[in-house]
Design a protein around this motif. Sequence first.
Motif, PDB file in Angstrom:
ATOM      1  N   ALA A  14      43.180  47.529  38.974  1.00 59.78           N
ATOM      2  CA  ALA A  14      42.380  48.564  38.307  1.00 59.78           C
ATOM      3  C   ALA A  14      40.911  48.166  38.206  1.00 59.78           C
ATOM      4  O   ALA A  14      40.027  49.028  38.273  1.00 59.78           O
ATOM      5  CB  ALA A  14      42.945  48.849  36.919  1.00 59.78           C
ATOM      6  N   PHE A  15      40.649  46.878  38.049  1.00 57.95           N
ATOM      7  CA  PHE A  15      39.267  46.422  37.849  1.00 57.95           C
ATOM      8  C   PHE A  15      38.741  45.628  39.041  1.00 57.95           C
ATOM      9  O   PHE A  15      37.746  44.908  38.909  1.00 57.95           O
ATOM     10  CB  PHE A  15      39.187  45.573  36.577  1.00 57.95           C
ATOM     11  CG  PHE A  15      39.500  46.346  35.328  1.00 57.95           C
ATOM     12  CD1 PHE A  15      38.562  47.203  34.765  1.00 57.95           C
ATOM     13  CD2 PHE A  15      40.748  46.240  34.723  1.00 57.95           C
ATOM     14  CE1 PHE A  15      38.852  47.928  33.616  1.00 57.95           C
ATOM     15  CE2 PHE A  15      41.051  46.952  33.566  1.00 57.95           C
ATOM     16  CZ  PHE A  15      40.099  47.805  33.016  1.00 57.95           C
ATOM     17  N   ALA A  16      39.392  45.774  40.207  1.00 58.50           N
ATOM     18  CA  ALA A  16      38.946  45.050  41.392  1.00 58.50           C
ATOM     19  C   ALA A  16      37.527  45.468  41.767  1.00 58.50           C
ATOM     20  O   ALA A  16      37.254  46.664  41.921  1.00 58.50           O
ATOM     21  CB  ALA A  16      39.896  45.307  42.559  1.00 58.50           C
ATOM     22  N   PRO A  17      36.602  44.515  41.930  1.00 62.66           N
ATOM     23  CA  PRO A  17      35.217  44.876  42.243  1.00 62.66           C
ATOM     24  C   PRO A  17      34.973  45.176  43.713  1.00 62.66           C
ATOM     25  O   PRO A  17      33.908  45.689  44.067  1.00 62.66           O
ATOM     26  CB  PRO A  17      34.433  43.624  41.810  1.00 62.66           C
ATOM     27  CG  PRO A  17      35.416  42.505  42.006  1.00 62.66           C
ATOM     28  CD  PRO A  17      36.763  43.072  41.705  1.00 62.66           C
ATOM     29  N   GLY A  18      35.936  44.845  44.575  1.00 61.71           N
ATOM     30  CA  GLY A  18      35.746  45.074  46.002  1.00 61.71           C
ATOM     31  C   GLY A  18      37.074  45.301  46.697  1.00 61.71           C
ATOM     32  O   GLY A  18      38.147  45.049  46.132  1.00 61.71           O
TER      33      GLY A  18
END
Length: 489
Positions: free
Chosen positions: A93-97
């Motif tokens: 859900a919070f993956a930056p890439g």
Amino acid sequence: MTRPHTRAWLGLLVILCPVFLVSMDGSILFLAMPRIGQALSPTADQALWILDVYGFAVGSLLIAFGNVGDRYGRLKLLMIGAAVFGAASTGAAFAPGPELLIAFRALMGLAGATLLPSALAVLSELFPDPRRRAQAIGVFAAAFAAGFAIGPVVGGVLLERFWWGSVFLVNLPVIAVFLVLAPVLLREVRATGKGRVDKLSVALSAVGLLLAIYGIKHAAADGLSVFAISTAVAGAVLLVWFARRQRGLDHPLIEFSLFRDRVFTIAIVTGLLPLAAWSAAAYLSGIHLQSVLGLPVLQAALLALPGAAVLTILCVVTPALVERIGKRAALVGCHFSIAAGLALLLMTGVTGGVGWYVASTVVAGVGYGISFSVVADTAVAAVPAERAGAAGAIAETSNEIGNALGIALMGSLAALVFRLAGPDLAPTLDGTLQLPGIAPAAAADAKEAFVSGLHTAVAVLSVLHVALGGLALRWLPHSEKALAPQASV
């Protein structure tokens, strides 16, 4: 007397929590990919991995984890798998890439592979009575089917209100409920005296399935190439090595001797082919509804609800239906129902076909619901209780492989027909038909070509189901005793 019975059904409800999530996460990204593309800007190859790595991991590891649970504890594996699934969902859900999103999706798939076979095995221990177990497995199958069918709708609703990561965070409350209630309502079960897990067999089954499925999917996305063919062949070689190795092991991962029984073989093929038809028809019909007919994505997803409802209901009522008409009639009838439903898609066109699509999902949904329920019941009932996890893994693996192969093979067949029709365009695996900046006449030709590809794919699938229905009619014994599940010993 009633307390153990009530406890068993409450335990079933708890087991359904991770089962529903694992299946739902196999399809929830169908509508979320455009938003993810805008937020993370993945390459075309990365977008394919984001979609597919989850199914790769689940399908390639189900067999291995079915046996690990048998030997080291099914409830323990369920708890660990659920915790990892929740943690990986948060990370996704919070993956930056895109790279980290791919990694977390792979971890979710690994956790999902621990949950399905162990959940089915724990369920069989909760319901030692064959009739009750058949009813419970029907509910299990319904939850699995409903999760996959409802996934795109849940994703569409969440995306109307929240950011793309919400399609992963929705897993957390369900996982929390499971982790709290599972130790209270479920018992630890493990097989004893079965020796150590053969690590080489685990590696061969996992890597072989991964390479074979990826090779086929790569060919579907980019066309035949040396890389795609060599990858698929390498996977096939490893799977042959795996199969041969099982024959010499005292405690193999897969009891291939089960496939000598025609009833078991028909049941497992019934697990694979309907999932292939379902996934391929859903994928291609989704493109048709959105890119050819121009419907909004959420409206297209909602049109699948009648079929999903029929499918879910049939999963629940199939045990009672089997008692009335017999398992032979149910297995044969499900294939002809699916064949008829798929044939209705031949009535769709460039300017219409919504009604035919809904009718198709409803008619085929009858067959899908029967097949999902009967396959799981047959697989678990065909083996002793201590091999329930492994048998459940075979049934679930046939579903996952069918799901992957349906889109890969039928998607590539539709794309081939599309290209042969003329336009230098192709349907992509993120569920869209690329028609940017071309003349209206060319766009109309492209849509016509895609409909031809859709019709070709569903016609092939319909014929295959008629053939399998005929084979079941010939092979399956008339005696219900030969088909009825036996009590676990």
